[in-house]
Design a protein around this motif. Structure first.
Motif, short mmCIF file in Angstrom:
data_model
loop_
_atom_site.label_atom_id
_atom_site.label_comp_id
_atom_site.label_asym_id
_atom_site.label_seq_id
_atom_site.Cartn_x
_atom_site.Cartn_y
_atom_site.Cartn_z
N VAL A 1 0.70 -1.73 0.03
CA VAL A 1 0.00 -0.19 0.21
C VAL A 1 0.80 1.29 0.21
O VAL A 1 0.43 2.42 -0.67
CB VAL A 1 -1.00 0.16 1.23
N ILE B 1 2.51 -0.85 4.69
CA ILE B 1 1.75 -1.16 5.09
C ILE B 1 1.66 -1.93 3.88
O ILE B 1 1.78 -1.94 2.88
CB ILE B 1 0.77 0.09 4.85
N LYS C 1 -1.51 -4.74 2.33
CA LYS C 1 -3.77 -5.00 2.56
C LYS C 1 -3.72 -6.73 2.04
O LYS C 1 -3.07 -7.12 1.29
CB LYS C 1 -3.75 -4.18 2.27
N ASP D 1 -9.15 -6.24 1.05
CA ASP D 1 -8.76 -5.36 1.27
C ASP D 1 -9.49 -4.48 2.35
O ASP D 1 -10.37 -3.89 3.44
CB ASP D 1 -9.19 -3.80 0.12
N ASN E 1 -5.02 -4.66 7.16
CA ASN E 1 -3.84 -4.06 6.64
C ASN E 1 -2.62 -4.95 8.16
O ASN E 1 -2.61 -4.97 9.10
CB ASN E 1 -4.22 -2.51 7.15
N TYR F 1 1.01 -3.66 9.15
CA TYR F 1 2.72 -2.77 9.34
C TYR F 1 3.39 -3.37 9.65
O TYR F 1 3.35 -3.99 10.51
CB TYR F 1 1.98 -1.61 10.22
#
Length: 164
Positions: A123, A132, A134, A138, A141, A143
Protein backbone atom coordinates in the motif's frame (compact mmCIF):
# COMPACT_ATOMS: atom_id res chain seq x y z
CA UNK A 1 -15.65 17.16 35.67
CA UNK A 2 -17.20 13.75 35.99
CA UNK A 3 -14.84 10.92 36.55
CA UNK A 4 -15.61 7.81 34.62
CA UNK A 5 -15.02 4.72 36.63
CA UNK A 6 -13.43 1.90 34.76
CA UNK A 7 -13.35 -1.65 35.96
CA UNK A 8 -10.34 -3.73 35.14
CA UNK A 9 -9.77 -7.40 35.51
CA UNK A 10 -6.83 -9.66 34.86
CA UNK A 11 -7.54 -13.30 34.15
CA UNK A 12 -4.99 -15.97 33.46
CA UNK A 13 -4.67 -18.37 30.54
CA UNK A 14 -7.60 -20.50 29.53
CA UNK A 15 -7.27 -24.07 28.40
CA UNK A 16 -6.57 -24.43 24.69
CA UNK A 17 -9.98 -26.10 24.37
CA UNK A 18 -12.09 -23.41 26.03
CA UNK A 19 -15.56 -22.70 24.64
CA UNK A 20 -15.17 -18.94 25.08
CA UNK A 21 -12.27 -16.53 25.21
CA UNK A 22 -11.50 -14.36 28.23
CA UNK A 23 -12.46 -11.40 26.05
CA UNK A 24 -16.00 -12.74 25.68
CA UNK A 25 -16.42 -14.06 29.22
CA UNK A 26 -15.29 -10.78 30.81
CA UNK A 27 -17.66 -8.75 28.63
CA UNK A 28 -20.56 -11.08 29.39
CA UNK A 29 -19.83 -11.19 33.12
CA UNK A 30 -19.75 -7.40 33.37
CA UNK A 31 -22.91 -6.37 31.55
CA UNK A 32 -21.78 -5.86 27.96
CA UNK A 33 -24.82 -7.00 25.96
CA UNK A 34 -24.96 -4.96 22.72
CA UNK A 35 -21.43 -5.94 21.74
CA UNK A 36 -21.51 -9.49 23.11
CA UNK A 37 -21.99 -11.24 19.76
CA UNK A 38 -19.38 -9.23 17.82
CA UNK A 39 -16.91 -9.65 20.71
CA UNK A 40 -17.51 -13.41 20.73
CA UNK A 41 -17.00 -13.61 16.95
CA UNK A 42 -13.85 -11.51 17.08
CA UNK A 43 -12.48 -13.43 20.06
CA UNK A 44 -13.12 -16.74 18.31
CA UNK A 45 -11.48 -15.47 15.14
CA UNK A 46 -8.40 -13.75 16.54
CA UNK A 47 -7.78 -15.85 19.68
CA UNK A 48 -9.49 -19.12 18.79
CA UNK A 49 -8.26 -21.98 20.94
CA UNK A 50 -4.80 -20.48 21.59
CA UNK A 51 -3.79 -20.19 25.21
CA UNK A 52 -4.23 -16.60 26.33
CA UNK A 53 -4.66 -14.23 29.22
CA UNK A 54 -6.50 -10.94 29.01
CA UNK A 55 -6.65 -7.61 30.78
CA UNK A 56 -10.00 -5.99 30.00
CA UNK A 57 -11.48 -2.60 30.82
CA UNK A 58 -15.04 -1.31 30.64
CA UNK A 59 -17.14 1.48 32.09
CA UNK A 60 -18.53 0.03 35.30
CA UNK A 61 -21.37 2.58 35.49
CA UNK A 62 -22.67 1.99 31.95
CA UNK A 63 -20.94 -1.07 30.45
CA UNK A 64 -23.48 -1.71 27.70
CA UNK A 65 -23.30 1.80 26.23
CA UNK A 66 -19.58 2.51 26.40
CA UNK A 67 -16.37 1.19 24.90
CA UNK A 68 -14.99 -2.19 25.97
CA UNK A 69 -11.27 -2.89 25.50
CA UNK A 70 -9.23 -6.02 26.05
CA UNK A 71 -5.52 -6.67 25.65
CA UNK A 72 -4.62 -10.35 25.44
CA UNK A 73 -1.33 -12.14 25.49
CA UNK A 74 -1.79 -14.89 22.90
CA UNK A 75 0.51 -17.90 23.03
CA UNK A 76 2.45 -19.25 20.07
CA UNK A 77 5.20 -21.88 20.10
CA UNK A 78 7.86 -19.23 19.41
CA UNK A 79 6.52 -16.49 21.73
CA UNK A 80 3.48 -14.45 22.57
CA UNK A 81 1.70 -11.75 20.62
CA UNK A 82 -0.37 -8.90 22.03
CA UNK A 83 -3.92 -8.66 20.75
CA UNK A 84 -6.01 -5.59 21.45
CA UNK A 85 -9.75 -6.01 20.84
CA UNK A 86 -12.04 -2.99 21.13
CA UNK A 87 -15.82 -2.85 20.82
CA UNK A 88 -18.00 0.23 20.91
CA UNK A 89 -21.77 0.49 20.66
CA UNK A 90 -22.98 2.89 17.99
CA UNK A 91 -25.86 5.36 18.04
CA UNK A 92 -27.76 2.98 15.71
CA UNK A 93 -27.73 0.27 18.39
CA UNK A 94 -25.10 -1.80 16.62
CA UNK A 95 -21.51 -2.45 17.63
CA UNK A 96 -18.24 -1.71 15.83
CA UNK A 97 -15.16 -3.74 16.68
CA UNK A 98 -11.49 -3.74 15.85
CA UNK A 99 -8.45 -5.81 16.69
CA UNK A 100 -4.74 -5.22 16.43
CA UNK A 101 -2.33 -8.12 16.88
CA UNK A 102 1.33 -7.22 17.39
CA UNK A 103 4.42 -9.42 17.56
CA UNK A 104 8.13 -9.23 16.77
CA UNK A 105 10.09 -11.44 14.39
CA UNK A 106 13.86 -11.86 14.58
CA UNK A 107 14.42 -10.94 10.93
CA UNK A 108 14.37 -7.81 8.82
CA UNK A 109 11.05 -6.40 7.66
CA UNK A 110 12.06 -6.88 4.03
CA UNK A 111 12.64 -10.59 4.71
CA UNK A 112 9.39 -10.75 6.74
CA UNK A 113 7.54 -9.14 3.82
CA UNK A 114 8.99 -11.66 1.38
CA UNK A 115 8.72 -14.84 3.48
CA UNK A 116 5.59 -14.25 5.53
CA UNK A 117 3.48 -11.68 3.69
CA UNK A 118 4.53 -12.19 0.08
CA UNK A 119 0.91 -12.52 -1.09
CA UNK A 120 -0.15 -9.23 0.52
CA UNK A 121 -0.36 -6.10 -1.66
CA UNK A 122 1.92 -3.16 -0.97
CA UNK A 123 0.00 0.00 0.00
CA UNK A 124 2.78 2.41 0.92
CA UNK A 125 4.77 3.59 3.90
CA UNK A 126 4.19 5.60 7.02
CA UNK A 127 6.91 7.92 8.25
CA UNK A 128 9.08 6.60 5.39
CA UNK A 129 9.91 3.53 7.51
CA UNK A 130 6.81 1.44 8.23
CA UNK A 131 5.56 -0.68 5.33
CA UNK A 132 1.79 -0.97 4.90
CA UNK A 133 0.31 -4.07 3.27
CA UNK A 134 -3.28 -5.20 2.63
CA UNK A 135 -5.01 -8.49 1.97
CA UNK A 136 -6.87 -9.31 -1.26
CA UNK A 137 -10.23 -8.22 0.20
CA UNK A 138 -8.79 -4.89 1.42
CA UNK A 139 -10.19 -5.67 4.90
CA UNK A 140 -6.98 -6.34 6.85
CA UNK A 141 -3.78 -4.31 6.99
CA UNK A 142 -0.29 -5.37 8.05
CA UNK A 143 2.26 -2.82 9.31
CA UNK A 144 5.95 -3.77 9.32
CA UNK A 145 8.33 -1.56 11.34
CA UNK A 146 12.08 -2.19 11.56
CA UNK A 147 13.49 -2.39 15.10
CA UNK A 148 16.90 -3.00 16.64
CA UNK A 149 20.27 -1.42 15.96
CA UNK A 150 20.67 -3.18 12.61
CA UNK A 151 16.96 -3.29 11.69
CA UNK A 152 17.19 -7.05 12.33
CA UNK A 153 13.86 -7.24 14.16
CA UNK A 154 10.51 -6.65 12.53
CA UNK A 155 7.59 -5.37 14.59
CA UNK A 156 4.44 -6.70 12.91
CA UNK A 157 0.96 -5.30 13.55
CA UNK A 158 -2.16 -6.79 11.94
CA UNK A 159 -5.33 -4.67 12.04
CA UNK A 160 -8.94 -5.15 11.00
CA UNK A 161 -12.00 -3.00 11.68
CA UNK A 162 -15.46 -4.58 11.50
CA UNK A 163 -18.56 -2.41 11.16
CA UNK A 164 -21.76 -4.18 12.16
Amino acid sequence: MKKILLAASVLFALSAHADTTVIESQADKNGVVKCAEPLAEMGDFIIGDKSHASHSTWNSKDPDNRIYASLSSKGYSDGDSHVTVIAAPTSSGKCDTTYIETFALAKSCMLTREEVFGDWAYVGTMNEKTLILKNDDDTVNIYLSAQGTNDNICLVSKREVVYQ
